[in-house]
Write a protein that holds these residues in place. Structure first.
Motif, short mmCIF file in Angstrom:
data_model
loop_
_atom_site.label_atom_id
_atom_site.label_comp_id
_atom_site.label_asym_id
_atom_site.label_seq_id
_atom_site.Cartn_x
_atom_site.Cartn_y
_atom_site.Cartn_z
N SER A 37 0.57 -0.78 -0.01
CA SER A 37 0.57 -0.17 0.23
C SER A 37 0.87 1.08 0.11
CB SER A 37 -0.90 -0.28 1.46
OG SER A 37 -0.12 0.18 2.89
N LYS A 38 0.18 2.48 -0.70
CA LYS A 38 1.43 3.55 -0.40
C LYS A 38 1.80 4.65 1.27
CE LYS A 38 -0.07 6.98 -3.29
NZ LYS A 38 -0.62 7.93 -4.52
N ALA A 39 0.25 3.80 2.10
CA ALA A 39 0.28 4.05 3.36
C ALA A 39 2.01 3.41 3.83
CB ALA A 39 -0.14 3.54 3.98
N GLY A 40 1.92 2.36 3.72
CA GLY A 40 3.05 1.40 3.99
C GLY A 40 4.23 1.26 3.35
N ASP A 41 4.61 2.32 2.16
CA ASP A 41 5.38 2.33 1.39
C ASP A 41 5.95 3.19 2.53
OD1 ASP A 41 4.83 -0.08 -0.39
OD2 ASP A 41 4.20 1.34 -1.35
N HIS A 81 6.47 3.01 -4.36
CA HIS A 81 6.81 1.67 -4.68
C HIS A 81 8.51 2.03 -5.33
CE1 HIS A 81 9.48 -1.03 -7.27
NE2 HIS A 81 9.00 -2.10 -6.22
N ARG A 82 8.69 3.92 -5.90
CA ARG A 82 10.14 3.60 -5.83
C ARG A 82 10.60 4.24 -5.26
NH1 ARG A 82 9.26 9.57 -8.20
NH2 ARG A 82 9.36 9.63 -6.04
N ASN A 83 10.42 5.47 -4.48
CA ASN A 83 10.63 5.36 -2.92
C ASN A 83 11.52 4.23 -2.26
OD1 ASN A 83 10.80 7.94 -4.25
ND2 ASN A 83 9.13 8.66 -2.59
#
Length: 269
Positions: A30-34, A236-238
């Protein structure tokens, strides 16, 4: 999570079509998890940077390359925000000045490589001299081949003199670039990011993809690997870049220097 699938150390069979820009091999789901994962990794990276700075004997050079809108600026902001500014420096390479053009193309690059104990991030780099120059026909195929050889030798020189290299190609799709350019046009707060030249360069998408493919294939080595980082997802990139840095800096075997002899006997009065 694994970064092994992103690492290119030899280019004999390398093709960009084998890498999906929308893939998420390093995501938490997830975006938040990332974002939480990047925050957690930042704590570990900050400690490693502190050791690197204290040692003052090793250097780290991070090269960020990618199509327009691939997220080079966003990577610098998102991944390196927790680093001590005393030990990290970002360098953005623009069109060369008259003074730079009067010298060989690597001259301005060598001036910016990291000092002992320093991390330097190249936002674009010496690879522009085998990308835009090749796409627009400013150099021919023979000169491009010579430059590949010179770049390999330049990077080998840096490695042999204590610099660790990490080269990341931020891999986005043409559709994702279109979406990001449209966002810049639609949002007044992003107008400053929009450059009409980006639309001109977009017409050369296939030529740039071929130029990147050839450059990566010609310059990927075990000592100076490329990481083809899926970047359609910014979060994800980060995570991927942060994971790559953690792996790289851990392998550098960083440690605080031994205390001075007799330090225990020193008293502060």
């Amino acid at each position: 999570m694994s970064i092994d699938s992103l690492r290119i150390t030899a280019g004999k069979h390398f093709q960009l079509k084998d890498f999906d820009p929308a893939a998420k091999p390093c995501t938490t789901g997830s975006k938040a998890g990332d974002k939480e994962r990047v925050d957690a990794l930042s704590i570990e990276l900050d400690l490693l940077q502190d050791k690197l700075y204290a040692m003052r004997s090793k250097r780290l050079l991070i090269v960020l390359q990618g199509m327009d809108t691939s997220g080079k600026d966003g990577t610098v902001r998102g991944v390196f925000r927790a680093f001590d500014p005393l030990g990290v420096r970002a360098v953005s390479f623009k069109a060369p000045t008259a003074n730079e053009l009067a010298r060989d193309y690597l001259w301005r690059v060598h001036l910016q490589v990291p000092a002992a104990g320093e991390i330097v991030i190249f936002n674009r780099s010496h690879y522009e001299d085998v990308l835009i120059t090749r796409v627009h026909g400013w150099i021919d195929a023979d000169e491009c081949t010579r430059r590949y050889r010179q770049i390999r030798a330049f990077e080998e020189h840096l490695v042999e003199n204590g610099t660790t290299l990490v080269k990341c190609f931020l891999h986005i799709s043409k559709d994702e670039q279109k979406k990001r350019l449209e966002e810049r046009l639609a949002d007044p707060l992003k107008h400053w990011k929009f450059d009409p030249k980006d639309l001109e360069e977009r017409q050369y998408w296939d030529a740039y993809a071929e130029a990147y493919e050839q450059a990566i294939a010609a310059t990927a080595t075990p000592e100076a690997p490329w990481y083809v980082t899926p970047a359609d997802s910014k979060s994800h990139r980060n995570v991927a870049i942060a994971d790559i840095l953690l792996h790289t800096m851990t392998a550098m075997k960083l440690a605080y220097p031994d205390p001075l002899a007799g330090l225990a006997d020193i008293k502060v009065t």
